[in-house]
Design an enzyme around this catalytic site. Structure first.
Site, short mmCIF file in Angstrom:
data_model
loop_
_atom_site.label_atom_id
_atom_site.label_comp_id
_atom_site.label_asym_id
_atom_site.label_seq_id
_atom_site.Cartn_x
_atom_site.Cartn_y
_atom_site.Cartn_z
N PHE A 151 45.35 50.49 49.42
CA PHE A 151 44.67 50.14 50.67
C PHE A 151 43.74 48.97 50.39
CE2 PHE A 151 41.44 50.00 53.88
CZ PHE A 151 42.19 50.12 55.03
N ASP A 236 39.94 45.46 43.17
CA ASP A 236 39.36 45.72 44.48
C ASP A 236 38.43 46.92 44.35
OD1 ASP A 236 38.66 46.37 47.04
OD2 ASP A 236 40.68 46.25 47.88
N LYS A 265 31.77 47.18 51.68
CA LYS A 265 31.21 48.47 52.07
C LYS A 265 29.73 48.59 51.72
CE LYS A 265 35.34 50.98 53.04
NZ LYS A 265 36.64 50.68 52.45
C1 LIG Z 1 37.70 49.73 53.00
C2 LIG Z 1 38.48 48.97 52.00
C3 LIG Z 1 38.94 47.66 52.25
C4 LIG Z 1 38.77 46.99 53.59
O1 LIG Z 1 37.45 46.87 53.99
P1 LIG Z 1 37.09 46.58 55.54
O2 LIG Z 1 35.62 46.28 55.52
O3 LIG Z 1 37.44 47.80 56.30
O4 LIG Z 1 37.91 45.41 55.95
C5 LIG Z 1 39.60 47.00 51.24
N1 LIG Z 1 39.82 47.58 50.05
C6 LIG Z 1 39.41 48.82 49.77
C7 LIG Z 1 39.68 49.41 48.42
C8 LIG Z 1 38.75 49.58 50.74
O5 LIG Z 1 38.37 50.83 50.48
#
Ligand SMILES: *Cc1c(COP(=O)(O)O)cnc(C)c1O
Length: 410
Positions: A151, A236, A265
């Site tokens: 994700f 990420d 986040k």
């Molecule tokens: C939440 C998340 C994203 C995307 O972040 P948004 O602020 O919702 O666009 C990307 N990578 C990871 C691992 C995430 O948990």
């Protein structure tokens, strides 16, 4: 007759707000039937005055809890000074924010953006430009190796390499240039990596997939493969980073450093969206004026809140809370394995509880927890994802774990 729970009572205020959402907001979410009006620390209060423990923390955007005084003070102070200049002009928060974030993460340079998806998009663009300019990949042939069940966000390019049909179906045509390998399988990356590989992009722990921790040698082997083949390793850490797992960066558990990290986040303290790509000077340095940007990226308000987040993280206090409370949470959840849970995964104050067959679905378990005043959310069909704010007290954590035990134990 049993009393109707307040959140299902059609005469409650909540029902009216839910009806409005249902009529006017896009149906791209399926929230639990609770309507929050205010929150503080680890507690949220709904519009009918009922209090709930937050065991989700905005998918880790609220690592410091709701309304952390230092973050609210930083935001309030900056609101009265200047909130937006655009990057057409310098301002007095950007340089300090980038310096402090680089120092905190042990990196050289920072590209500030807003949402997590934008940070991932930015890292992809940087990796491709680096591949053409530095590695010498023929134009338009760069490849990025990613993991299945990933994700990384919701943009058209990012869903192009999702393996989740809901995230992807009917959003094509898709962006080419990605190769999908099974998460945890370093041999598959070894088979896919070649002279056109710009980067390997991976979550050190897969959050949305159900808090999946890869085999211990996975990230170290990816690091070696990237070094051997002159490719970038992009971690990420949007959900796993910033103290959630007990370390500043989850990849530290595996003893590796990435060339680029995406952060988001919790970087905005749960107050506003703040994301960034941080990493090597010679990699982020490929971007020249006009080649990438964002109207709001690196704005003074975002930088001021980000700097307050960095100050909280620099003491190590939250990393330690995550380790200590996380050890306690995992010990208690471990007692459920074989008694309602199939498996419990995760690190620090972060867990994916795989519900055993015959038990409630993830959704049903979340609803049963809502009845008991504990808010969390399923991910996948049979996994409960637990990520309480790192400010939660041990007593409140136990209250939530008692409720989870009640709902799952058999
Ligand atoms: C939440 C998340 C994203 C995307 O972040 P948004 O602020 O919702 O666009 C990307 N990578 C990871 C691992 C995430 O948990």
């Amino acid at each position: 007759m049993t009393a109707v729970p307040s959140h299902l009572d059609s005469s409650s205020k909540a029902a009216a707000f839910r009806a409005l959402d249902d009529q006017y907001s896009a149906h791209n979410y399926h929230p639990l039937p609770v309507v929050i009006a205010e929150a503080s620390g680890a507690w949220m209060t709904d519009v009918d005055g009922r209090r709930h423990l937050d065991f989700l923390a905005g998918y880790s955007a609220l690592n410091f809890g709701h309304g952390h005084p230092a973050l609210v003070a930083a935001a309030t102070e900056q609101l009265g000074r200047v909130t937006l200049t655009s990057r057409a002009f310098h301002h007095d928060q950007l340089g300090p924010f980038c310096q402090e974030l680089a120092e905190l993460t042990g990196t050289d340079r920072v590209l500030p953006m807003n949402s997590g998806a934008e940070a991932v998009e930015s890292a992809i663009k940087i990796a491709r430009k680096w591949a053409y300019q530095v590695k010498g990949v023929p134009e338009n042939q760069a490849e990025i190796i990613v993991a299945g069940s990933n994700f990384h966000g919701r943009t058209t390019t990012i869903v192009s390499f999702s393996t989740d049909p809901d995230a992807r179906n009917e959003f094509g045509p898709f962006t080419p240039g990605f190769r999908i390998t099974e998460y945890g399988d370093a041999a598959a990356v070894e088979a896919a990596i070649n002279e056109r590989t710009a980067a390997v992009l991976v979550e050190p722990i897969q959050g949305e997939a159900g808090v999946v921790v890869p085999p211990a040698d996975y990230l170290p082997r990816l690091r070696r493969l990237c070094d051997e083949h002159g490719a970038l390793l992009i971690a990420d850490e949007i959900q796993s980073g910033l103290a959630r797992t007990g370390e500043l960066l989850a990849s530290a558990h595996d003893g590796i450093r990435a060339d680029l990290y995406t952060l988001g986040k919790a970087l905005g303290g749960g107050i506003l969206p703040v994301s960034a790509v941080v990493g090597r000077d010679d990699v982020i340095g490929v971007l020249q004026p006009g080649q990438h940007g964002s109207t709001f990226g690196g704005n003074p308000l975002a930088c001021a809140v980000g700097r307050a987040v960095i100050r909280l993280l620099s003491t190590g206090e939250f990393q330690e809370r995550s380790r200590e409370l996380g050890a306690h949470m995992h010990a208690r959840l471990g007692e459920l394995v074989g008694r309602g849970a199939l498996e419990v995964r995760g690190r620090g104050l972060w867990a994916g509880v795989e519900i055993a067959p015959g038990g409630p679905t993830g959704r049903q378990a979340s609803e049963a927890l809502l009845e008991r005043g504990v808010l969390c959310k399923e991910t996948q069909d049979t996994t409960l994802r637990l990520a309480p704010p790192l400010v939660i007290s041990r007593e409140d954590l136990d209250t939530g774990l008692d409720a989870i035990t009640e709902v799952l134990a058999r």
